[in-house]
Design an enzyme around this catalytic site. Structure first.
Site, mmCIF file in Angstrom:
data_model
loop_
_atom_site.group_PDB
_atom_site.id
_atom_site.type_symbol
_atom_site.label_atom_id
_atom_site.label_comp_id
_atom_site.label_asym_id
_atom_site.label_seq_id
_atom_site.Cartn_x
_atom_site.Cartn_y
_atom_site.Cartn_z
ATOM 1 N N THR A 198 15.396 2.338 -9.981
ATOM 2 C CA THR A 198 16.477 1.931 -9.059
ATOM 3 C C THR A 198 17.375 3.126 -8.764
ATOM 4 O O THR A 198 17.750 3.381 -7.629
ATOM 5 C CB THR A 198 17.276 0.766 -9.686
ATOM 6 O OG1 THR A 198 16.355 -0.279 -10.000
ATOM 7 C CG2 THR A 198 18.337 0.242 -8.720
ATOM 8 N N ILE B 210 9.671 0.040 -17.744
ATOM 9 C CA ILE B 210 10.959 -0.664 -17.655
ATOM 10 C C ILE B 210 12.050 0.322 -18.081
ATOM 11 O O ILE B 210 11.862 1.052 -19.065
ATOM 12 C CB ILE B 210 10.952 -1.881 -18.611
ATOM 13 C CG1 ILE B 210 9.770 -2.807 -18.291
ATOM 14 C CG2 ILE B 210 12.276 -2.636 -18.541
ATOM 15 C CD1 ILE B 210 9.530 -3.876 -19.341
ATOM 16 N N SER C 15 12.937 3.103 -16.587
ATOM 17 C CA SER C 15 12.627 4.533 -16.343
ATOM 18 C C SER C 15 13.488 5.120 -15.231
ATOM 19 O O SER C 15 13.373 6.304 -14.921
ATOM 20 C CB SER C 15 11.143 4.685 -15.973
ATOM 21 O OG SER C 15 10.826 3.892 -14.835
ATOM 22 N N GLU D 107 9.663 0.068 -4.710
ATOM 23 C CA GLU D 107 9.787 0.065 -6.175
ATOM 24 C C GLU D 107 8.672 -0.815 -6.748
ATOM 25 O O GLU D 107 8.634 -2.020 -6.474
ATOM 26 C CB GLU D 107 11.152 -0.487 -6.578
ATOM 27 C CG GLU D 107 11.434 -0.385 -8.055
ATOM 28 C CD GLU D 107 12.816 -0.912 -8.437
ATOM 29 O OE1 GLU D 107 13.560 -1.342 -7.526
ATOM 30 O OE2 GLU D 107 13.138 -0.904 -9.631
ATOM 31 N N ARG D 108 7.695 -0.148 -7.468
ATOM 32 C CA ARG D 108 6.516 -0.813 -8.015
ATOM 33 C C ARG D 108 5.624 -1.320 -6.876
ATOM 34 O O ARG D 108 5.901 -1.067 -5.689
ATOM 35 C CB ARG D 108 6.937 -1.925 -8.989
ATOM 36 C CG ARG D 108 7.572 -1.423 -10.277
ATOM 37 C CD ARG D 108 6.789 -1.849 -11.489
ATOM 38 N NE ARG D 108 7.289 -1.282 -12.741
ATOM 39 C CZ ARG D 108 8.280 -1.801 -13.463
ATOM 40 N NH1 ARG D 108 8.929 -2.862 -13.031
ATOM 41 N NH2 ARG D 108 8.667 -1.228 -14.598
HETATM 42 C C1 8LK Z 1 4.745 -5.536 -10.182
HETATM 43 C C2 8LK Z 1 5.481 -6.023 -11.374
HETATM 44 C C3 8LK Z 1 6.808 -5.707 -11.678
HETATM 45 C C4 8LK Z 1 7.082 -6.387 -12.877
HETATM 46 C C5 8LK Z 1 8.233 -6.455 -13.665
HETATM 47 N N1 8LK Z 1 8.171 -7.209 -14.797
HETATM 48 C C6 8LK Z 1 9.399 -7.328 -15.596
HETATM 49 C C7 8LK Z 1 9.762 -6.054 -16.304
HETATM 50 C C8 8LK Z 1 11.281 -6.036 -16.251
HETATM 51 O O1 8LK Z 1 11.808 -6.735 -17.381
HETATM 52 C C9 8LK Z 1 11.636 -6.832 -15.016
HETATM 53 C C10 8LK Z 1 12.051 -5.968 -13.848
HETATM 54 O O2 8LK Z 1 11.167 -4.931 -13.639
HETATM 55 O O3 8LK Z 1 10.466 -7.585 -14.679
HETATM 56 C C11 8LK Z 1 7.028 -7.901 -15.173
HETATM 57 O O4 8LK Z 1 7.046 -8.563 -16.222
HETATM 58 N N2 8LK Z 1 5.910 -7.857 -14.399
HETATM 59 C C12 8LK Z 1 5.923 -7.098 -13.262
HETATM 60 N N3 8LK Z 1 4.968 -6.875 -12.340
#
Ligand code: 8LK
Length: 223
Positions: free
Chosen positions: A22, A17, A19, A91-92
Site C-alpha cells: 500500500t 503480508i 511488505s 496490488e496483488r
Molecule cells: C489475491 C489474494 C490476496 C489475499 C490476501 N489475503 C489476506 C492476507 C491479509 O491478511 C489480507 C490483506 O492482504 O488478506 C488472503 O488471505 N488471500 C489473498 N489472496
C-alpha cells in the site's frame, strides 16, 4: 491523457503480508498517468455485512473456500477494469491468489483437495478464456521476521493471530514463484525491491522502480 486505455502498461505489486504494498502504491499517487488499484480488502471485510476476512482467519477450514472464491472474483474485476491512463498499478493479482494463498491453504490442509480442485479449475478457466495482461511485476521482497513485526504494529484486527510460520510459508511461495521460478509460470519480468528497508530509506528503492515503470509507460504511449 484521456479516453479509455484498453491495454495500459500493467504492473502487479506483489509481496508478503505487511511488505509495504500500500505504501509503495501511495508513492505513485503523484503521477497523473498512473491508475492505482489497491487490494479490495474492504470488500472482503464487508460483503453484504459479512466480514469474510475475519471469518476466514477465525475458522479457516470452514471459510477459506468462500473467501478465496470471492477474492478471485474481486481480483478478476480489477484485472479487467479499463483505465484512462497509460499505466495501471495493481496490488496483488489472480496469480498471487492461486500461487501463494490458495497453494498455501491446499498444502497445509486448510482447503480440502476437492475445494482446491474447484478453485484451481476456476483459475485455469479464467487464465484460458479471459485475456489478463501483465507487463511487469514489482516484488517487494521482505524477511518474514520483519513483516511479522510490522503486522503486529499495523494491528489490523483480523491479522493479530497470524503466526510467523504462516508468514514464512507465504514468503517461500512468493520466492518459488517470483525468484526461483521452480513452481509456477511467471506472467512478466520481475523487478525486485528490498522492502525490508524502513520508510526513510525505501524512497530510494522506489525511485529505482519509478524509472522502470515510467520509462516503459512512455514506450507504451509512444507505440
Ligand atoms: C489475491 C489474494 C490476496 C489475499 C490476501 N489475503 C489476506 C492476507 C491479509 O491478511 C489480507 C490483506 O492482504 O488478506 C488472503 O488471505 N488471500 C489473498 N489472496
Amino acid at each position: 491523457m484521456s479516453g479509455s486505455n484498453s491495454k495500459p502498461f500493467t504492473v502487479l505489486v506483489e509481496g508478503n503480508i505487511g511488505s509495504g504494498k500500500t505504501t509503495f502504491l501511495e508513492h505513485f499517487q503523484q503521477f497523473e498517468d498512473i491508475t492505482l488499484l489497491t487490494e479490495p480488502v474492504e470488500e472482503w471485510r464487508n460483503l453484504r455485512g459479512w466480514n469474510l476476512l475475519d471469518l476466514m482467519y477465525k475458522d479457516p477450514v470452514k471459510w477459506a473456500m468462500p473467501f478465496q472464491s470471492y477474492v478471485t472474483m474481486t481480483m478478476l474485476d480489477m484485472h479487467r477494469r479499463p483505465t484512462a491512463t497509460p499505466v495501471k498499478l495493481m496490488e496483488r493479482s489472480l496469480f498471487s491468489a492461486r500461487y501463494c494463498f490458495v497453494e498455501h491453504m491446499m498444502r497445509n490442509g486448510t482447503l480440502h483437495p476437492a475445494q482446491f480442485a474447484v478453485l484451481d479449475e476456476w483459475f485455469r478457466f479464467i487464465h484460458r478464456e479471459i485475456p489478463i495482461d501483465v507487463d511487469l511485476i514489482v516484488y517487494l521482497k521482505t524477511t518474514p521476521l520483519v513483516v511479522h513485526e510490522r503486522i503486529k504494529k499495523r494491528a489490523r484486527s483480523e491479522e493479530q493471530c497470524v503466526p510467523l510460520s504462516y508468514i514464512e510459508e507465504l514468503h517461500k511461495l512468493h520466492e518459488d514463484w517470483l525468484v526461483n521460478r521452480t513452481f509456477a509460470e511467471c506472467p512478466a519480468p520481475v523487478l525486485m525491491i528490498d522492502a525490508d528497508l524502513d520508510l526513510s530509506q525505501i524512497t530510494e528503492e522506489y525511485k529505482k522502480s519509478e524509472h522502470q515503470i515510467l520509462r516503459r509507460a512512455v514506450d507504451v504511449v509512444m507505440q
